[in-house]
Design a protein around this motif. Structure first.
Motif, mmCIF file in Angstrom:
data_model
loop_
_atom_site.group_PDB
_atom_site.id
_atom_site.type_symbol
_atom_site.label_atom_id
_atom_site.label_comp_id
_atom_site.label_asym_id
_atom_site.label_seq_id
_atom_site.Cartn_x
_atom_site.Cartn_y
_atom_site.Cartn_z
ATOM 1 N N SER A 1 33.659 32.249 -44.581
ATOM 2 C CA SER A 1 32.428 31.928 -43.874
ATOM 3 C C SER A 1 32.714 31.878 -42.372
ATOM 4 C CB SER A 1 31.901 30.579 -44.373
ATOM 5 O OG SER A 1 30.688 30.255 -43.769
ATOM 6 N N THR A 2 31.673 31.827 -41.578
ATOM 7 C CA THR A 2 31.810 31.692 -40.129
ATOM 8 C C THR A 2 30.971 30.511 -39.675
ATOM 9 O OG1 THR A 2 29.932 33.147 -39.708
ATOM 10 C CG2 THR A 2 32.097 34.189 -39.833
ATOM 11 N N VAL A 3 31.097 30.182 -38.386
ATOM 12 C CA VAL A 3 30.194 29.180 -37.842
ATOM 13 C C VAL A 3 28.796 29.779 -37.830
ATOM 14 C CG1 VAL A 3 31.938 27.996 -36.455
ATOM 15 C CG2 VAL A 3 30.602 29.835 -35.437
ATOM 16 N N HIS B 1 21.773 28.034 -42.756
ATOM 17 C CA HIS B 1 23.085 28.623 -43.027
ATOM 18 C C HIS B 1 23.194 29.103 -44.472
ATOM 19 C CE1 HIS B 1 27.733 28.173 -43.067
ATOM 20 N NE2 HIS B 1 27.392 29.399 -42.762
ATOM 21 N N ARG C 1 25.035 23.811 -34.511
ATOM 22 C CA ARG C 1 26.109 24.603 -35.125
ATOM 23 C C ARG C 1 26.606 23.888 -36.378
ATOM 24 N NH1 ARG C 1 30.719 27.207 -31.596
ATOM 25 N NH2 ARG C 1 28.989 28.672 -31.380
ATOM 26 N N THR C 2 26.863 24.674 -37.417
ATOM 27 C CA THR C 2 27.438 24.138 -38.647
ATOM 28 C C THR C 2 28.437 25.122 -39.215
ATOM 29 O OG1 THR C 2 26.919 23.068 -40.758
ATOM 30 C CG2 THR C 2 25.649 25.046 -40.219
ATOM 31 N N TRP C 3 29.321 24.592 -40.040
ATOM 32 C CA TRP C 3 30.287 25.424 -40.763
ATOM 33 C C TRP C 3 30.833 24.615 -41.933
ATOM 34 C CZ3 TRP C 3 31.134 22.931 -36.244
ATOM 35 C CH2 TRP C 3 32.222 22.067 -36.160
ATOM 36 N N ASP D 1 34.105 23.442 -43.993
ATOM 37 C CA ASP D 1 35.527 23.310 -43.685
ATOM 38 C C ASP D 1 36.386 23.009 -44.899
ATOM 39 O OD1 ASP D 1 34.892 20.607 -43.993
ATOM 40 O OD2 ASP D 1 36.138 19.976 -42.329
ATOM 41 N N ARG E 1 30.741 19.983 -45.000
ATOM 42 C CA ARG E 1 30.089 20.703 -43.905
ATOM 43 C C ARG E 1 30.205 19.889 -42.623
ATOM 44 N NH1 ARG E 1 26.574 24.686 -43.280
ATOM 45 N NH2 ARG E 1 26.324 25.031 -45.514
ATOM 46 N N ILE F 1 35.573 28.119 -42.997
ATOM 47 C CA ILE F 1 35.895 29.055 -41.913
ATOM 48 C C ILE F 1 37.412 29.198 -41.815
ATOM 49 C CG2 ILE F 1 33.803 28.577 -40.597
ATOM 50 C CD1 ILE F 1 35.550 26.900 -38.660
ATOM 51 N N PRO G 1 35.589 26.115 -33.900
ATOM 52 C CA PRO G 1 34.151 25.878 -34.008
ATOM 53 C C PRO G 1 33.555 25.143 -32.810
ATOM 54 C CG PRO G 1 35.349 24.386 -35.446
ATOM 55 C CD PRO G 1 36.352 25.327 -34.868
#
Length: 153
Positions: free
Chosen positions: A2-4, A38, A78-80, A82, A91, A135, A141
């Protein structure tokens, strides 16, 4: 992998509390909004949850309010992801104001996989575990340089 994921918003009058800044509850709504956007972008949103008969639900939030936000300001949500295991995904969130290059908010959520019909915990299906990848450790991030308004001057 995944990406940011970024969602750009503008603070609205309805977001402002009696102290003249964004109400703390609004940040929680923004966490939900960016997480939903997302997962939709990953191809595993509400429609897919209903088809698969299981979903991710928030079970724990940790938040840190760092600076106030005000009406009319542009904010980058922004989210990602981890971390992930058979039952949970983790998240992260950072909300950033490009105007003064400030981090306004940081948070994280532990999400659990549950059967929709019963609400009971369920191991993630391969569809979930393939879509909800953390990510890369090589991604920073907290790098918002693409939003730096002074970079183009």
């Amino acid at each position: 992998m995944s990406t940011v994921f970024d969602l750009e918003i503008t603070v609205q009058a309805k977001d402002i509390d009696s102290l003249g800044h964004v109400n703390n509850v609004v940040y929680m709504h923004w966490m939900q909004d960016v997480a939903t956007a997302h997962i939709d972008a990953l191809g595993l949103g509400l429609r897919e949850y209903l088809e698969l008969k299981h979903a991710m639900v928030a079970v724990e939030h940790h938040v840190q309010y760092r600076k106030a936000a005000f009406e009319g300001e542009k904010i980058i949500l922004r989210t990602w992801l981890d971390d992930i295991n058979a039952l949970y995904s983790f998240r992260q969130y950072v909300f950033y104001r490009p105007q003064d290059q400030s981090v306004l908010f940081m948070g994280n959520t532990k999400w659990a996989c549950v059967e929709i019909a019963t609400g009971r915990p369920k191991r993630m299906s391969p569809t979930f575990s393939q879509a909800y990848q953390p990510i890369s450790e090589h991604v920073n991030p907290l790098n918002f340089s693409q939003y730096d308004v002074t970079a183009s001057n």
